[in-house]
Design an enzyme around this catalytic site. Structure first.
Site, PDB file in Angstrom:
ATOM      1  N   CYS A   1     -19.603   4.793 -21.144  1.00 33.85           N
ATOM      2  CA  CYS A   1     -20.265   4.798 -19.836  1.00 33.85           C
ATOM      3  C   CYS A   1     -20.931   6.131 -19.539  1.00 33.85           C
ATOM      4  O   CYS A   1     -22.093   6.186 -19.159  1.00 33.85           O
ATOM      5  CB  CYS A   1     -19.254   4.450 -18.743  1.00 33.85           C
ATOM      6  SG  CYS A   1     -19.992   4.412 -17.091  1.00 33.85           S
TER       7      CYS A   1
ATOM      8  N   CYS B   1     -23.606   3.486 -19.026  1.00 36.59           N
ATOM      9  CA  CYS B   1     -23.958   3.287 -17.615  1.00 36.59           C
ATOM     10  C   CYS B   1     -24.725   4.447 -16.994  1.00 36.59           C
ATOM     11  O   CYS B   1     -25.755   4.259 -16.351  1.00 36.59           O
ATOM     12  CB  CYS B   1     -22.706   3.053 -16.772  1.00 36.59           C
ATOM     13  SG  CYS B   1     -21.369   2.180 -17.573  1.00 36.59           S
TER      14      CYS B   1
ATOM     15  N   LYS C   1     -28.180   5.344 -18.681  1.00 37.49           N
ATOM     16  CA  LYS C   1     -29.035   4.165 -18.488  1.00 37.49           C
ATOM     17  C   LYS C   1     -29.557   4.095 -17.061  1.00 37.49           C
ATOM     18  O   LYS C   1     -30.752   3.869 -16.825  1.00 37.49           O
ATOM     19  CB  LYS C   1     -28.245   2.908 -18.825  1.00 37.49           C
ATOM     20  CG  LYS C   1     -29.000   1.604 -18.583  1.00 37.49           C
ATOM     21  CD  LYS C   1     -28.029   0.437 -18.596  1.00 37.49           C
ATOM     22  CE  LYS C   1     -27.065   0.519 -17.439  1.00 37.49           C
ATOM     23  NZ  LYS C   1     -26.053  -0.551 -17.441  1.00 37.49           N
TER      24      LYS C   1
ATOM     25  N   TYR D   1     -27.402  -7.923 -20.727  1.00 34.11           N
ATOM     26  CA  TYR D   1     -27.542  -6.759 -19.846  1.00 34.11           C
ATOM     27  C   TYR D   1     -28.407  -5.668 -20.469  1.00 34.11           C
ATOM     28  O   TYR D   1     -29.412  -5.238 -19.898  1.00 34.11           O
ATOM     29  CB  TYR D   1     -26.165  -6.110 -19.614  1.00 34.11           C
ATOM     30  CG  TYR D   1     -25.215  -6.773 -18.674  1.00 34.11           C
ATOM     31  CD1 TYR D   1     -24.947  -6.208 -17.429  1.00 34.11           C
ATOM     32  CD2 TYR D   1     -24.513  -7.916 -19.038  1.00 34.11           C
ATOM     33  CE1 TYR D   1     -24.018  -6.771 -16.571  1.00 34.11           C
ATOM     34  CE2 TYR D   1     -23.583  -8.488 -18.184  1.00 34.11           C
ATOM     35  CZ  TYR D   1     -23.335  -7.908 -16.944  1.00 34.11           C
ATOM     36  OH  TYR D   1     -22.414  -8.474 -16.103  1.00 34.11           O
TER      37      TYR D   1
ATOM     38  N   GLU E   1     -32.261  -4.504 -19.425  1.00 31.48           N
ATOM     39  CA  GLU E   1     -32.345  -3.214 -18.753  1.00 31.48           C
ATOM     40  C   GLU E   1     -33.264  -2.262 -19.501  1.00 31.48           C
ATOM     41  O   GLU E   1     -34.115  -1.593 -18.902  1.00 31.48           O
ATOM     42  CB  GLU E   1     -30.948  -2.618 -18.611  1.00 31.48           C
ATOM     43  CG  GLU E   1     -30.094  -3.343 -17.577  1.00 31.48           C
ATOM     44  CD  GLU E   1     -28.636  -2.940 -17.577  1.00 31.48           C
ATOM     45  OE1 GLU E   1     -27.948  -3.217 -16.582  1.00 31.48           O
ATOM     46  OE2 GLU E   1     -28.178  -2.342 -18.579  1.00 31.48           O
TER      47      GLU E   1
ATOM     48  N   HIS F   1     -31.530  -6.433  11.040  1.00 29.26           N
ATOM     49  CA  HIS F   1     -32.968  -6.680  10.928  1.00 29.26           C
ATOM     50  C   HIS F   1     -33.746  -5.379  11.137  1.00 29.26           C
ATOM     51  O   HIS F   1     -33.393  -4.567  11.979  1.00 29.26           O
ATOM     52  CB  HIS F   1     -33.378  -7.715  11.983  1.00 29.26           C
ATOM     53  CG  HIS F   1     -34.827  -8.064  11.939  1.00 29.26           C
ATOM     54  ND1 HIS F   1     -35.362  -8.893  10.970  1.00 29.26           N
ATOM     55  CD2 HIS F   1     -35.852  -7.688  12.732  1.00 29.26           C
ATOM     56  CE1 HIS F   1     -36.659  -9.026  11.190  1.00 29.26           C
ATOM     57  NE2 HIS F   1     -36.978  -8.293  12.244  1.00 29.26           N
TER      58      HIS F   1
ATOM     59  N   GLU G   1     -30.367  -9.626   5.258  1.00 31.60           N
ATOM     60  CA  GLU G   1     -30.154 -10.541   6.382  1.00 31.60           C
ATOM     61  C   GLU G   1     -30.375 -11.998   5.963  1.00 31.60           C
ATOM     62  O   GLU G   1     -29.850 -12.923   6.602  1.00 31.60           O
ATOM     63  CB  GLU G   1     -31.062 -10.193   7.549  1.00 31.60           C
ATOM     64  CG  GLU G   1     -32.543 -10.438   7.328  1.00 31.60           C
ATOM     65  CD  GLU G   1     -33.379 -10.037   8.549  1.00 31.60           C
ATOM     66  OE1 GLU G   1     -33.247 -10.700   9.595  1.00 31.60           O
ATOM     67  OE2 GLU G   1     -34.143  -9.064   8.439  1.00 31.60           O
TER      68      GLU G   1
END
Length: 453
Positions: A43, A48, A51, A179, A183, A437, A442
């Site tokens: 990672c 992670c 990346k 993934y 990516e 909002h 929302e």
């Protein structure tokens, strides 16, 4: 614990191993952690973190384009790959030092050597030193898969090498549809590289909700990424400074690089596990029970090396649960269901819970709520990009079974949605929640049109 050099010996200083070592040490255990490369694991070093930094870098090109619609001028914008790589390396160095400080602060000892298992309570370091421990924890992660049978495979790179290329290629062929593949397709495309994504399946992101898969593929294509599904590479040849890639359907591409992102395999080779009775799954992962214990009672394993759910937060949770159970006197199992996750594709994907297909297989009545809309930002930017949101609901109990989003900040939304879904929130709870909002999120509490089946 008398009779052993250490109470716990951890092989691998990635996210899971470091967490286990730290927590065990805080419980008073004498802990050693062996690492043959750098502290932080996949990672931090090659996954992670770098990346996500590269994803940020690749998005700026569109941000500059979008800014024009809001009155900005963006003349003389340039990008320098070497600067990105250098700054990425500085951040990894910082995190590496932070991991070291955390281990030392907890009282664990770090041994910068490779360790292999000699027997149920003994490991051997590269230096030849043998160490005994009451418990051994294997947390060696996984390594990128490269098809060794493929002619020319030695010319390909994986995600490990992609972070440190000397220069950006003009064109890249990326093989895979999960993934990492999607990516990196977004990263390279965003940085101006002509990108071809080759995947042998019918659609990218196998295992994700079909509407999300189709939506993402369409949006990636809008950005100029060529997606070749139901295709595979049959031959790679050297061509000048680059490669010549032949697909199984006869199509040929010239490219500066070819990158394989076809999954990762458990990093178990040469650890000596087969000699001490540790059982493996059919996919050569370490077989463990609900407490991460192997067939050898004194040997445990956590993280990607077990091939349960290969995500960094899962490895961390497994490492923590192991330490709580073995050294903290607690009975802690990790629940591998309802794990929120994000794909940092462009646009981003965030998801939690069941897909529509999974829900229809397990529930008599399923209600589907969907909303597809143009993000407010693009009313002025003029960008042709849409967000998709989808709720999967048990039509009988009204419980929300799954939430799936493809659009900006989808990962951030999935984290919060994960809490609601884990708590068993109903669609009526979503409906009763006041909207914030104007936001994209929302839409999650204002969707009313449903498809029932």
């Amino acid at each position: 614990m008398s009779g052993f050099d250490y109470d716990l010996f951890v092989i691998g200083a990635g996210s899971g191993g470091v967490r286990a070592g730290r927590i065990a040490a805080r419980y008073g255990a004498k802990v050693a952690v062996a690492e043959e490369y750098r502290v932080g694991g996949t990672c931090v070093i090659r996954g992670c973190v770098p990346k996500k930094l590269f994803v940020y870098a690749s998005k700026f090109a569109e941000e500059f384009e979008d800014a024009v619609g809001f009155g900005w001028t963006t003349d003389k914008v340039t990008f320098d790959w070497a600067t990105l790589v250098e700054n990425k390396d500085k951040e990894i160095d910082r995190l590496n030092k932070a991991y070291l400080r955390n281990l030392e602060g907890a009282g664990a000892e770090l041994l910068l050597e490779r360790a292999v298992v000699e027997d149920a309570n003994t490991v051997r370091l590269t230096s030849g030193r043998k160490i005994t421990a009451r418990y051994i924890l294997v947390a060696t992660g996984a390594t990128p898969f490269l098809p060794r049978h493929l002619p020319g495979h030695e010319l390909a790179i994986t995600s490990n090498e992609a972070f440190d290329l000397k220069r950006l290629p003009a064109r890249i062929v990326i093989v895979g549809g999960g993934y990492i593949a999607v990516e990196f397709a977004g990263i390279f495309s965003g940085l101006g590289v002509e990108t071809i994504l080759v995947y042998r399946g019918e659609q990218i992101l196998r295992g994700f909700d079909d509407d999300i898969r189709n939506h993402l593929a369409a949006e990636m294509s809008k950005k100029g990424i060529e997606i070749r599904t139901q295709s595979d590479v049959s031959l790679i040849e050297r061509s000048g400074d680059g490669v010549r890639v032949t697909l199984n359907n006869g199509a040929v591409y010239g490219a500066g690089q070819i990158m394989f992102a076809t999954g990762r395999i458990p990093n178990v080779l040469g650890l000596g596990l087969d000699h001490v009775g540790v059982e493996m799954t059919p996919h050569m992962a370490i077989k463990v029970d609900a407490y991460s214990q192997t067939a050898v009672p004194s040997i445990y394993a956590v993280g990607d090396v077990t091939n349960r759910v290969n995500l960094t937060p899962v490895a961390i949770r497994e490492g923590h649960a192991f330490a709580d159970t073995v050294f903290g006197g607690k009975d802690v199992k990790v629940d591998h269901s309802l794990i929120p996750t994000a794909v940092f594709s462009q646009p981003e994907v965030g998801t939690i819970g069941l897909t529509e297909t999974q829900a229809r297989q397990g529930f008599a009545k399923v209600d589907i709520y969907k909303s597809s809309f143009r993000p407010m930002k693009h009313t002025l930017s003029g960008r042709d990009e849409r967000t998709l949101m989808k709720l999967v609901v048990d039509g009988e109990s009204d419980r929300v079974l799954g939430c799936h989003i493809c659009g900006p900040d989808a990962g951030e939304m999935a984290q919060l949605l994960g809490i609601a879904v884990r708590l068993g929130a109903k669609k009526s709870d979503f409906d009763a929640t006041m909207a914030v909002h104007p936001t994209a999120s929302e839409e999650l509490v204002t969707m009313r049109e449903k498809w029932t089946g």
